[in-house]
Design an enzyme around this catalytic site. Structure first.
Site, PDB file in Angstrom:
ATOM      1  N   GLY B  54      17.893  15.252 -10.731  1.00 56.48           N
ATOM      2  CA  GLY B  54      18.958  14.472 -11.339  1.00 56.48           C
ATOM      3  C   GLY B  54      20.100  15.357 -11.797  1.00 56.48           C
ATOM      4  N   SER B  55      21.310  14.819 -11.787  1.00 58.81           N
ATOM      5  CA  SER B  55      22.439  15.538 -12.373  1.00 58.81           C
ATOM      6  C   SER B  55      22.331  15.457 -13.898  1.00 58.81           C
ATOM      7  CB  SER B  55      23.755  14.930 -11.898  1.00 58.81           C
ATOM      8  OG  SER B  55      23.919  15.151 -10.513  1.00 58.81           O
ATOM      9  N   GLY B  56      23.227  16.156 -14.584  1.00 63.36           N
ATOM     10  CA  GLY B  56      23.198  16.158 -16.040  1.00 63.36           C
ATOM     11  C   GLY B  56      22.536  17.402 -16.614  1.00 63.36           C
ATOM     12  N   HIS B  57      21.945  18.218 -15.724  1.00 60.62           N
ATOM     13  CA  HIS B  57      21.288  19.446 -16.173  1.00 60.62           C
ATOM     14  C   HIS B  57      22.092  20.680 -15.784  1.00 60.62           C
ATOM     15  CE1 HIS B  57      18.005  16.748 -16.876  1.00 60.62           C
ATOM     16  NE2 HIS B  57      17.818  16.515 -15.592  1.00 60.62           N
ATOM     17  N   ASP B 110      11.163  13.331  -8.514  1.00 56.76           N
ATOM     18  CA  ASP B 110      11.526  14.554  -7.786  1.00 56.76           C
ATOM     19  C   ASP B 110      10.398  14.955  -6.834  1.00 56.76           C
ATOM     20  OD1 ASP B 110      13.812  14.606  -9.324  1.00 56.76           O
ATOM     21  OD2 ASP B 110      13.419  16.543 -10.270  1.00 56.76           O
ATOM     22  N   HIS B 219      15.769  15.229 -20.417  1.00 57.97           N
ATOM     23  CA  HIS B 219      16.447  13.937 -20.298  1.00 57.97           C
ATOM     24  C   HIS B 219      16.557  13.273 -21.660  1.00 57.97           C
ATOM     25  CE1 HIS B 219      14.154  14.758 -16.596  1.00 57.97           C
ATOM     26  NE2 HIS B 219      15.278  14.425 -16.025  1.00 57.97           N
TER      27      HIS B 219
END
Lengths: 357, 357
Positions: B54-57, B110, B219
């Site tokens: 996921g993006s955001g990391h 994932d 998250h």
């Protein structure tokens, strides 16, 4: 106040102790008076490049000490200028016999302490040039300064002049280069949130859920106006156009003349950016803004530059001159020539900026 | 929601367009399906190292694409896994004939998409190894995973394995190396504030002015417990001791056996850290925490390691695996051997991690 700190009075010292422990090959910490200096200082025969100012803007300046950038950085407490004693002692430790270039941001207190230090160093036989950075187009008077404030261009001047010093530029050539970087650099920033100085414990200003501050200073001091939130592309366009359309900026600054041993007036003028210019585009985060948001700004900035005939030949994107944990960003456009690009590309080996080494 | 973005649905694409524009020598962007890949891919005869999630990391994983680290990174939307299609297409573009190492964080989605991609790649004649990263000692079950979550060790595995691939390690040796990094790495984090997913627009959880979440996930998912704020040294000691005192961690994971063309069970065990071990200490910011605070944590961490007989031989300090703009930090301790240190020191040339190049 939610911060990963111990006692507010210990923040600067403890963070620098951590930095020195993490990067022993690059930097050392002098405890009393406190300053960070190059691990291999003094570098004999090289002009020493020094900067300093209030803490809270990290990595400016302490994170930029090392080969190819600064020889020393003198940090004050958070948003408080360092003392003359810190600067003169740093000069004594890192000067390698070829003189000292002090890169000084345009704030009253920073200018005062660096001026005193230049006179003291001169009396001790060290040639010194103090070059002012005053690149913030947002305001001409602020809480902490007369004239434009020193912001993003400082980072670029420190990198470029640090590389010049490493290549053996003498003090006069390096002072000219630093002055040239300053008059070719322009910046402006916005903020979504305030920051909290640890010793104070409360936010530096209040701002609504749907508001932003345009033209913010790096201490959270007011800018031009408070307005409603806008989308990233609109914000980017607004800020970029203020920078690009900024007219010629003329002023007279005082510089230390090391040959005469006195202060002299120097007339400076920033010529407006124009079509055909090559620029280094620097999108800076104010501390609490994630890097992907800065890339969204950069994406639009490149488009605007292209429309205006400016060619973006180099870039820097990240949180490099900050206001603690403030959410916001600033844009700096630096008109570059071939020499500046070559010096920008040269190796740099510091805790927070590193390439080619 | 105060973010420098345009429409929430465009955040990932626009930030990657900006990143690709800023770093054309290092990365290229494939638009549909979306992934970031090395500008000089495919590198013939080299194992391709790929990751995603996921993006955001950020900068995990997209900011780590380039020579000496990842050949490709496949980003999902914010906190959403990428699709199998993104991964298989990235494999097709960057594989150089020597196989593919997928570095996979332990989250259900994932793992699923990388498993499907491995089978597809195998069917297309590309040998693939999927190596799991499950290093978070905080919890054994979470909202998004069975077993320990994959966090800070991911960054270290990508750097070390990327260097190994660059030096010509074959797929089997590289898979062994990645597995070895994983079983020697342990992490745990804390958070002071939540983060806001752009598409949702509201904070991921509520937390009091004087509270912090211990054992937070990347998250913003809950960790072990909510407790009162403490000073940085106390927090550092609490987290570091959880990592250092963590007992042997045994589990069975499934890995793709490229020779057999089937999934096989692999028994893994993390041996506890013990006096005399050499470690790489990684102090990671969650996105909204200023770097000086991370150095304050590092300062205490080194002291604790010394007391426990652990020798900190390398370090990494900065916001490298984040939860958007969350304020908080995580600590990773990786027990290293000489080979890992050599590979850590090797040149890396990516948008957000660069040295020696």
């Amino acid at each position: 106040m939610k911060k990963l700190i111990n006692r507010p009075a210990d923040v600067v010292r403890e963070s620098l102790e951590g930095m020195a422990a993490a990067h022993p090959d690059q930097v050392k910490l002098n405890s009393d008076p406190i300053f960070v200096y190059r691990a291999d200082a003094p570098v004999k025969g090289k002009v020493a490049v020094i900067s300093g100012g209030g803490s809270g803007h990290e990595p400016t300046h302490v994170g930029f000490v090392g080969a190819g950038m600064l020889d020393a950085a003198c940090p004050g407490d958070v948003f408080v200028s360092p003392t003359t004693e810190q600067i003169i002692e740093a000069i004594r430790v890192v000067q390698g016999g070829a003189g000292v270039l002090n890169v000084v941001k345009c704030y009253w207190d920073d200018m005062d302490v660096f001026a005193e230090a230049a006179e003291l160093a001169h009396a001790e036989g060290s040639p010194v040039a103090n070059i002012l950075i005053d690149d913030d187009v947002a305001v001409s008077e602020s809480v902490y300064s007369h004239g434009r404030r020193g912001t993003g261009t400082t980072v670029l001047a420190e990198k470029i002049c640090g590389a010049g010093a490493e290549l053996g530029y003498d003090l006069s050539r390096l002072a000219d280069l630093c002055r040239r970087v300053n008059v070719n650099g322009r910046s402006m920033g916005i903020a979504f949130t305030p920051s909290t100085v640890p010793a104070k414990g409360t936010p530096s200003f209040e701002i609504g859920e749907n508001e932003m501050e345009v033209g913010i200073g790096i201490h959270g001091e007011p800018g031009r106006e408070r307005m409603s939130l806008k989308m990233a592309d609109e914000i980017t366009e607004m800020v970029a156009l203020e920078i690009i359309n900024d007219p010629a900026y003329e002023r007279t600054v005082q510089e230390w003349d090391t040959d005469k041993g006195e202060w002299v007036d120097v007339d400076l003028v920033d010529q407006p950016l124009q079509s055909g210019d090559q620029v280094l585009a620097f999108v800076n985060g104010m501390g609490g803004t994630p890097v992907p948001e800065l890339y969204i700004v950069y994406r639009k900035l490149v488009e605007i530059c292209q429309k205006k005939g400016l060619r973006v030949v180099r870039s820097l994107i990240g949180s490099y001159i900050t206001a603690i944990e403030m959410q916001g960003a600033s844009i700096t456009l630096l008109r570059v020539d071939e020499e500046m690009v070559r010096l920008w590309d040269a190796p740099v080996n510091t805790p927070r900026l590193r390439w080619g080494a």
